[in-house]
Scaffold this motif. Structure first.
Motif, mmCIF file in Angstrom:
data_model
loop_
_atom_site.group_PDB
_atom_site.id
_atom_site.type_symbol
_atom_site.label_atom_id
_atom_site.label_comp_id
_atom_site.label_asym_id
_atom_site.label_seq_id
_atom_site.Cartn_x
_atom_site.Cartn_y
_atom_site.Cartn_z
ATOM 1 N N LYS A 105 9.109 45.455 25.911
ATOM 2 C CA LYS A 105 10.741 45.749 26.508
ATOM 3 C C LYS A 105 10.638 45.073 28.227
ATOM 4 O O LYS A 105 10.212 45.524 28.998
ATOM 5 C CB LYS A 105 10.761 47.188 26.412
ATOM 6 N N GLY A 106 12.013 44.587 27.550
ATOM 7 C CA GLY A 106 12.486 44.189 29.557
ATOM 8 C C GLY A 106 11.832 42.818 29.855
ATOM 9 O O GLY A 106 12.056 42.300 31.183
ATOM 10 N N LYS A 161 6.069 47.514 34.039
ATOM 11 C CA LYS A 161 5.463 46.749 33.075
ATOM 12 C C LYS A 161 3.850 46.028 33.527
ATOM 13 O O LYS A 161 3.971 45.982 31.782
ATOM 14 C CB LYS A 161 6.235 45.089 34.569
#
Length: 100
Positions: free
Chosen positions: A67-68, A43
């Protein structure tokens, strides 16, 4: 005995200061991002790659580009100390720093 107690207290206060440190997504290096609970190496790499394209304007910008990181995850990350341009996410609960 009192010296040991005092030393323990000082160490605890220093640790608590680190535990509640704020990390700005636009200024932090990968290690600082990794220190935020909920952000791991993958991340932090994604955040660094997106930040290379331009700084994050605000929380919705971060959520759109990485993303995420959606609304719920952003709330948790903000509570853990992540900030965007020095600001916590709106609506995120704040952790008590232990100071009164």
């Amino acid at each position: 005995m009192i010296r040991k107690l005092l030393l323990s207290l000082v160490a605890w206060v220093a640790f608590m200061g680190v535990a509640f440190a704020q990390v700005d997504v636009n200024k932090a290096d990968a290690a600082a991002l990794d220190s935020v609970k909920g952000i791991g190496p993958a991340k932090s790499k994604a955040i660094m790659e997106e930040r290379a394209k331009g700084e994050f304007k605000d929380w919705p910008d971060l959520e759109r580009r990485v993303k995420g990181i959606g609304e719920k995850n952003a709330m948790r990350l903000s509570e853990a100390g992540l900030q965007v341009n020095g600001k916590s996410r709106d609506g995120a609960p704040r952790k008590e720093s232990g100071k009164k």
